[in-house]
Design an enzyme around this catalytic site. Structure first.
Site, PDB file in Angstrom:
ATOM      1  NE  ARG A  21      43.019  52.203 105.560  1.00 46.48           N
ATOM      2  CZ  ARG A  21      41.993  53.029 105.393  1.00 46.48           C
ATOM      3  NH1 ARG A  21      41.501  53.673 106.419  1.00 46.48           N
ATOM      4  NH2 ARG A  21      41.459  53.201 104.209  1.00 46.48           N
ATOM      5  CB  CYS A  71      36.745  62.239  84.816  1.00 48.11           C
ATOM      6  SG  CYS A  71      35.898  63.843  84.843  1.00 48.11           S
ATOM      7  CG  HIS A 111      40.298  50.139  99.711  1.00 44.23           C
ATOM      8  ND1 HIS A 111      41.077  50.042 100.838  1.00 44.23           N
ATOM      9  CD2 HIS A 111      39.032  49.866 100.114  1.00 44.23           C
ATOM     10  CE1 HIS A 111      40.312  49.726 101.882  1.00 44.23           C
ATOM     11  NE2 HIS A 111      39.070  49.604 101.462  1.00 44.23           N
TER      12      HIS A 111
HETATM   13 ZN   LIG Z   1      35.442  64.041  82.585  1.00 43.63          ZN
END
Ligand SMILES: [Zn+2]
Length: 252
Positions: A37, A132, A124
């Site tokens: 950044r 997932c 973060h």
């Molecule tokens: Zn999954």
């Protein structure tokens, strides 16, 4: 006070027994991890790169995901080693003065340097795991990168078929509420709050300084550039982190 590390150190700093530290990109740049950044940041120079870290682009565009996986294959975190700034925070823990280590960095270098994972709060997220986006399962990044290397350009979740992403917080993605709660607790329960190598422009990290100050903590800012919190701070240090932090955190 603004500038060099004071010698001798202020008494309130050496006397602080519960220090909460917040670290940002500046702590890892000495280890070769680019600041995304900052004025010379990756995103500043290549706005296209920012798409890779924006959730809506990542979900909508398989091409963005394939580029993101290629970037992860070559992430500087895999070969980076901790520097003297990381080591200074390990020393603070060894002195039993570290209340918590909050970090905006995703590279895992604090833990690799020897900081207790139980004391490190990664605001973060981390690039060392994959999450997932459908079922939430978390797996090691290494296994996913092995699949990419073996010819799967955009590997799917092996449990549910969902989209996989590094377990980092992308733009448009909520922070982990439990991590934020723990960070707030650490900011409100410390004698001194150190903000190191962060521009203090990204929330909630920036707001943690206000919280700490409101609860009576002394505030130290160590950053090359001015921050919006320099006027709140009891001490502002502009020296390079790797040389300033070991002296600031020396045992009293
Ligand atoms: Zn999954």
């Amino acid at each position: 006070m603004t500038g060099a590390v004071p010698d001798p150190l202020p008494g309130w700093l050496t006397a602080a027994r519960r220090v909460t530290a917040l670290t940002g990109a500046g702590v890892s740049t000495d280890s070769g991890i680019p600041d995304f950044r900052g004025p010379q940041g990756v995103w500043t120079r290549d706005p296209e790169a920012e798409k890779l870290s924006t959730l809506s682009w990542y979900v909508a565009d398989p091409g963005v995901r394939r580029r993101a996986w290629q970037e992860r294959l070559h992430h500087p975190a895999w070969s980076a080693t901790p520097n003297a700034g990381h080591a200074a925070l390990v020393e603070l823990q060894r002195q039993r003065r570290l209340r918590a280590l909050l970090t905006q960095n995703i590279d895992g270098l604090h833990q690799r340097a020897g900081s207790d994972p139980a004391l490190v709060l990664e605001l973060h997220g981390t690039v060392h795991e994959v999450a997932c986006l459908s079922c939430g399962e978390r797996t090691p990044m290494r296994a996913a990168l092995d699949r990419v290397g073996a010819g799967e350009p955009d590997p799917a979740c092996e449990r549910c078929g969902g989209i996989l992403k590094s377990a980092t917080i992308s733009f448009g993605q909520a922070l982990d509420a439990a991590v934020v709660d723990a960070a707030v607790a650490a900011a409100t329960d410390c004698d001194a709050f150190l903000a190191v190598g962060t521009s203090l422009t990204v929330h909630p990290a920036a707001g943690l300084v206000d919280l700490a100050a409101a609860h009576g903590a002394r505030v130290v800012v160590v950053n090359a550039e001015p921050t919006p919190y320099d006027t709140v701070a009891d001490l502002v240090v502009r020296e390079p982190i790797a040389t300033a932090l070991p002296r600031l955190l020396a045992a009293g």
